[in-house]
Design a protein around this motif. Structure first.
Motif, PDB file in Angstrom:
ATOM      1  N   ILE A  20      -0.666   1.344  18.286  1.00 32.12           N
ATOM      2  CA  ILE A  20      -0.098   0.540  17.378  1.00 32.12           C
ATOM      3  C   ILE A  20       0.447   1.520  16.131  1.00 32.12           C
ATOM      4  O   ILE A  20      -0.064   2.351  15.754  1.00 32.12           O
ATOM      5  CB  ILE A  20      -1.114  -0.264  16.748  1.00 32.12           C
ATOM      6  CG1 ILE A  20      -1.875  -1.098  17.770  1.00 32.12           C
ATOM      7  CG2 ILE A  20      -0.421  -1.232  15.641  1.00 32.12           C
ATOM      8  CD1 ILE A  20      -3.208  -2.000  17.443  1.00 32.12           C
ATOM      9  N   MET A  21       1.779   1.247  15.707  1.00 27.55           N
ATOM     10  CA  MET A  21       2.462   1.959  14.879  1.00 27.55           C
ATOM     11  C   MET A  21       2.618   1.338  13.273  1.00 27.55           C
ATOM     12  O   MET A  21       2.459   0.123  13.435  1.00 27.55           O
ATOM     13  CB  MET A  21       3.921   1.925  15.285  1.00 27.55           C
ATOM     14  CG  MET A  21       4.018   2.721  16.806  1.00 27.55           C
ATOM     15  SD  MET A  21       5.725   3.029  17.151  1.00 27.55           S
ATOM     16  CE  MET A  21       6.397   1.171  17.443  1.00 27.55           C
ATOM     17  N   ALA A  22       2.479   2.104  12.475  1.00 29.66           N
ATOM     18  CA  ALA A  22       2.726   1.475  11.248  1.00 29.66           C
ATOM     19  C   ALA A  22       4.022   0.876  11.016  1.00 29.66           C
ATOM     20  O   ALA A  22       5.012   1.432  11.581  1.00 29.66           O
ATOM     21  CB  ALA A  22       2.617   2.558  10.126  1.00 29.66           C
ATOM     22  N   ALA A  23       4.086  -0.202  10.479  1.00 31.84           N
ATOM     23  CA  ALA A  23       5.429  -0.891  10.323  1.00 31.84           C
ATOM     24  C   ALA A  23       6.389  -0.151   9.350  1.00 31.84           C
ATOM     25  O   ALA A  23       7.611  -0.417   9.397  1.00 31.84           O
ATOM     26  CB  ALA A  23       5.358  -2.498   9.941  1.00 31.84           C
ATOM     27  N   GLY A  24       5.920   0.400   8.452  1.00 33.81           N
ATOM     28  CA  GLY A  24       6.654   1.109   7.388  1.00 33.81           C
ATOM     29  C   GLY A  24       6.048   2.254   6.577  1.00 33.81           C
ATOM     30  O   GLY A  24       4.690   2.349   7.176  1.00 33.81           O
ATOM     31  N   ASP A  25       6.474   2.903   5.883  1.00 32.59           N
ATOM     32  CA  ASP A  25       5.675   3.843   5.040  1.00 32.59           C
ATOM     33  C   ASP A  25       4.833   3.207   4.162  1.00 32.59           C
ATOM     34  O   ASP A  25       5.312   2.203   3.560  1.00 32.59           O
ATOM     35  CB  ASP A  25       6.717   4.812   4.105  1.00 32.59           C
ATOM     36  CG  ASP A  25       7.593   5.667   5.182  1.00 32.59           C
ATOM     37  OD1 ASP A  25       7.404   5.982   6.461  1.00 32.59           O
ATOM     38  OD2 ASP A  25       8.696   6.079   4.641  1.00 32.59           O
ATOM     39  N   ALA A  26       3.933   3.449   4.079  1.00 36.18           N
ATOM     40  CA  ALA A  26       2.652   2.924   3.447  1.00 36.18           C
ATOM     41  C   ALA A  26       1.671   3.830   2.926  1.00 36.18           C
ATOM     42  O   ALA A  26       1.231   4.616   3.489  1.00 36.18           O
ATOM     43  CB  ALA A  26       2.089   1.743   4.112  1.00 36.18           C
ATOM     44  N   ARG A  27       0.532   3.188   2.099  1.00 32.49           N
ATOM     45  CA  ARG A  27      -0.541   3.738   1.688  1.00 32.49           C
ATOM     46  C   ARG A  27      -1.883   2.880   2.402  1.00 32.49           C
ATOM     47  O   ARG A  27      -1.571   1.454   2.563  1.00 32.49           O
ATOM     48  CB  ARG A  27      -1.003   3.742   0.140  1.00 32.49           C
ATOM     49  CG  ARG A  27      -2.388   4.199  -0.093  1.00 32.49           C
ATOM     50  CD  ARG A  27      -2.464   4.133  -1.670  1.00 32.49           C
ATOM     51  NE  ARG A  27      -2.332   3.072  -2.210  1.00 32.49           N
ATOM     52  CZ  ARG A  27      -3.179   1.853  -2.086  1.00 32.49           C
ATOM     53  NH1 ARG A  27      -4.444   2.441  -1.862  1.00 32.49           N
ATOM     54  NH2 ARG A  27      -3.060   0.754  -2.783  1.00 32.49           N
TER      55      ARG A  27
ATOM     56  N   VAL B 104      -6.914  -2.988  10.251  1.00 32.79           N
ATOM     57  CA  VAL B 104      -6.272  -1.885   9.082  1.00 32.79           C
ATOM     58  C   VAL B 104      -5.293  -2.845   8.281  1.00 32.79           C
ATOM     59  O   VAL B 104      -4.478  -3.499   8.886  1.00 32.79           O
ATOM     60  CB  VAL B 104      -5.420  -0.833   9.729  1.00 32.79           C
ATOM     61  CG1 VAL B 104      -4.643  -0.089   8.842  1.00 32.79           C
ATOM     62  CG2 VAL B 104      -6.351  -0.061  10.565  1.00 32.79           C
ATOM     63  N   ILE B 105      -5.303  -2.613   6.942  1.00 29.34           N
ATOM     64  CA  ILE B 105      -4.142  -3.257   6.126  1.00 29.34           C
ATOM     65  C   ILE B 105      -3.478  -2.010   5.445  1.00 29.34           C
ATOM     66  O   ILE B 105      -4.032  -1.277   4.842  1.00 29.34           O
ATOM     67  CB  ILE B 105      -4.735  -4.197   5.030  1.00 29.34           C
ATOM     68  CG1 ILE B 105      -5.788  -5.279   5.934  1.00 29.34           C
ATOM     69  CG2 ILE B 105      -3.779  -4.729   4.126  1.00 29.34           C
ATOM     70  CD1 ILE B 105      -6.266  -6.044   4.812  1.00 29.34           C
TER      71      ILE B 105
ATOM     72  N   GLY C 274      -6.898   5.420   1.568  1.00 29.96           N
ATOM     73  CA  GLY C 274      -5.865   5.791   0.508  1.00 29.96           C
ATOM     74  C   GLY C 274      -5.041   6.797   0.973  1.00 29.96           C
ATOM     75  O   GLY C 274      -4.223   7.320   0.263  1.00 29.96           O
ATOM     76  N   GLN C 275      -5.111   7.301   2.359  1.00 27.57           N
ATOM     77  CA  GLN C 275      -4.017   8.121   2.808  1.00 27.57           C
ATOM     78  C   GLN C 275      -2.447   7.357   3.075  1.00 27.57           C
ATOM     79  O   GLN C 275      -2.559   6.162   3.038  1.00 27.57           O
ATOM     80  CB  GLN C 275      -4.477   8.734   4.083  1.00 27.57           C
ATOM     81  CG  GLN C 275      -5.557   9.919   3.999  1.00 27.57           C
ATOM     82  CD  GLN C 275      -5.833  10.502   5.494  1.00 27.57           C
ATOM     83  OE1 GLN C 275      -6.550   9.996   6.156  1.00 27.57           O
ATOM     84  NE2 GLN C 275      -5.373  11.539   5.696  1.00 27.57           N
ATOM     85  N   ARG C 276      -1.650   8.352   2.964  1.00 30.59           N
ATOM     86  CA  ARG C 276      -0.375   8.102   2.988  1.00 30.59           C
ATOM     87  C   ARG C 276       0.052   8.144   4.859  1.00 30.59           C
ATOM     88  O   ARG C 276      -0.382   8.973   5.313  1.00 30.59           O
ATOM     89  CB  ARG C 276       0.879   8.448   2.310  1.00 30.59           C
ATOM     90  CG  ARG C 276       0.244   8.987   0.982  1.00 30.59           C
ATOM     91  CD  ARG C 276       0.785   7.368   0.331  1.00 30.59           C
ATOM     92  NE  ARG C 276       2.254   7.003   0.789  1.00 30.59           N
ATOM     93  CZ  ARG C 276       2.824   5.914  -0.022  1.00 30.59           C
ATOM     94  NH1 ARG C 276       1.917   5.019  -0.817  1.00 30.59           N
ATOM     95  NH2 ARG C 276       4.051   5.532   0.166  1.00 30.59           N
ATOM     96  N   VAL C 277       0.691   7.103   5.154  1.00 31.25           N
ATOM     97  CA  VAL C 277       1.135   7.163   6.579  1.00 31.25           C
ATOM     98  C   VAL C 277       2.521   6.677   6.651  1.00 31.25           C
ATOM     99  O   VAL C 277       3.282   6.106   5.741  1.00 31.25           O
ATOM    100  CB  VAL C 277       0.476   6.057   7.438  1.00 31.25           C
ATOM    101  CG1 VAL C 277      -0.950   6.276   7.373  1.00 31.25           C
ATOM    102  CG2 VAL C 277       0.628   4.558   6.923  1.00 31.25           C
ATOM    103  N   LYS C 278       3.124   7.341   7.691  1.00 29.59           N
ATOM    104  CA  LYS C 278       4.607   7.324   8.005  1.00 29.59           C
ATOM    105  C   LYS C 278       4.905   6.121   8.854  1.00 29.59           C
ATOM    106  O   LYS C 278       4.290   5.868   9.762  1.00 29.59           O
ATOM    107  CB  LYS C 278       5.448   8.536   8.379  1.00 29.59           C
ATOM    108  CG  LYS C 278       5.183   9.676   7.604  1.00 29.59           C
ATOM    109  CD  LYS C 278       6.350   9.530   6.287  1.00 29.59           C
ATOM    110  CE  LYS C 278       6.271  10.766   5.364  1.00 29.59           C
ATOM    111  NZ  LYS C 278       7.070  10.500   4.216  1.00 29.59           N
TER     112      LYS C 278
END
Length: 475
Positions: free
Chosen positions: A337-344, A358-359, A382-386
């Motif tokens: 499952i991919m992150a839809a956008g750059d986020a925390r 996951v939110i 709290g981590q950043r994801v791309k």
């Protein structure tokens, strides 16, 4: 006065001798054959024959003698011819070496190849100790080629292999040392344009048109992933692609980048053009606006929608009417499952009926939720994801009838339909960047237009031919 007796007697004596000679018998072996003082015709013929033979003998016989030893004083000239260089001391006795190529067969190991060539395992291990050698040589696929330079006495002097499709590694073994160098191989880039129409599926139609699986993934997961939900594509949708092919020595060795692509669905055509801006390549629309948006439309590629956004859906487990404020994507357990956008990451853990959830907080009031996971990705709260990074895997945790992803999109806390929400558009190219974009993409865009025009003409001709029998039958 009487004549002198001496003279008279002499004449008489001669006369008598002549008479005696005429009446003398001729011996059998006398070659005169009874010569009478006058030659007969036969004797003249014999004499002529003997004279002719004598003349011929005199003319021919000297030619068989020794040639004259004296030479003519004609002009002579000399020419200096270069001689091949003399071999260096010991060169003539040096053993000759030759290259031999081995093609890897299915199930064949590297050790078996070296053993086949008569090269000791110790030499093979010395080669594997070179930088990058073990990683490349222990992952050889069937059809890969290895070159061995074997001397006349059976010693390995050189070894070559392809590190990748653009680089060759050459290993030299001499004086007990192993050296290697990397050579960049020349290649040719050719442009190809294809078009196709979806029948059973986009993947099948694209493969039939000539696109590789990697090119199909680029089109669906990079170029149009923000604008098109490919799970809703249907028969009759069309696509056109201009892409690079990589050739070497007259042989196609792979495919390169997609330079341009169009996809027509629902009566609307989407276009993507590749352009490098600020040192980074990306895809842009016809106006120079980046196709990459802040959010991916689908967090799972090639997934099917099993349940859409519905404010009053009956819950499949509880049996009660409850609002379904997201979209369910059916997929196998373990699908990334991919992150839809750059986020925390704002939440990661178990959340009641959502199970493993996951939110992500994307800023400016935008959040996304991912539920029913089988396990989480390698990150913490709290981590950043791309954008596109794997945050978890499909499962059926919580209240779920089967493996799927429940995906929600919220703006300032309000649920929005992920398939229909209007995403903020990125800023387009401006000024000199826009001018450079139009100049760089004009040839590719023209090529794309040509292939689409040919496809449209072919479709029009096919429709005309199909309609002709029907009109004739009515007449």
């Amino acid at each position: 006065m009487k004549p002198s007796g001496t003279g008279h007697d002499r004449r008489e004596r001669l006369k008598q001798l002549r008479e005696a000679a005429l009446h003398r018998p001729v011996p059998a072996n006398d070659y005169t054959h009874g010569f009478t003082g006058r030659w007969s015709r036969r004797q003249w013929a014999q004499a002529s024959l003997l004279a002719t033979m004598a003349a011929l003998t005199a003319a021919i016989v000297p030619g068989f003698g020794d040639r004259p030893t004296t030479r003519s004083h004609s002009a002579q000239m000399s020419m200096a011819l270069p001689l091949p260089p003399m071999p260096a001391p010991g060169e003539a006795s040096a053993p000759q070496q030759q290259w031999q190529t081995v093609e890897i067969r299915k199930g064949q190991t590297l050790g078996a190849v070296f053993q086949q060539m008569g090269v000791p395992a110790t030499t093979m291990h010395r080669i594997l100790e070179q930088p990058g050698a073990e990683q490349a040589l222990t992952r050889l696929r069937p059809g890969a080629r290895l070159d061995f330079e074997i001397s006349a006495d059976g010693e390995l002097r050189g070894f070559r292999y392809l590190r990748d499709r653009d680089h060759q590694v050459e290993v030299t073994l001499a004086d007990g040392e192993v050296r290697q160098r990397t050579i960049e191989l020349p290649r040719e880039i050719r442009s190809r344009a294809i078009t196709g129409e979806i029948g059973t599926s986009l993947y099948a139609a694209a493969r039939k048109a000539g696109l590789s699986p990697a090119a199909i993934a680029t089109m669906t997961d990079e170029i149009f992933q923000y604008d098109i939900d490919f799970t809703t594509s249907q028969k009759g949708d069309r696509f056109s692609v201009v892409y690079d092919e990589v050739w070497r020595d007259g042989e196609r060795i792979g495919t390169g980048e997609i330079q341009a692509a169009t996809f027509t669905t629902g009566g609307k055509t989407y276009t993507g053009l590749r352009f490098e801006h600020d040192g980074k390549a990306g895809y842009f629309d016809l106006e120079g606006r980046p196709l990459k948006k802040a959010f991916i439309r689908m967090p799972i590629p090639y997934a099917r929608v099993t349940s859409g956004f519905n404010p009053s859906r009956k819950h499949p487990v509880l049996g009660t009417t409850r609002a379904h404020r997201g979209v369910d994507y059916g997929a196998r357990t373990g699908t990334p499952i991919m992150a839809a956008g750059d986020a925390r990451v704002s939440f990661v853990g178990w959340q009641r009926g959502y199970g493993r959830t996951v939110i992500l907080d994307h800023g400016k009031g935008h959040t996304t939720l991912y539920a029913h996971m089988s396990r989480f990705g390698n990150f913490k709260r709290g981590q950043r994801v791309k954008q596109g990074q794997t945050i978890g895997y499909v499962g059926s945790s919580g209240l779920a009838t089967g493996p799927h992803l429940h995906y929600e999109f919220r703006v300032n806390g309000v649920h929005k339909n992920p398939l229909a929400v209007t995403l903020p558009p990125p800023e387009p190219l401006k000024g000199q960047a826009l001018v450079a974009f139009r100049a760089a993409t004009a040839p590719t865009l023209a090529r794309l237009q040509q292939v689409e025009d040919r496809a449209n003409r072919a479709s029009a001709i096919a429709r005309t031919e199909d309609a002709a029998p029907a009109s004739d039958s009515k007449a």
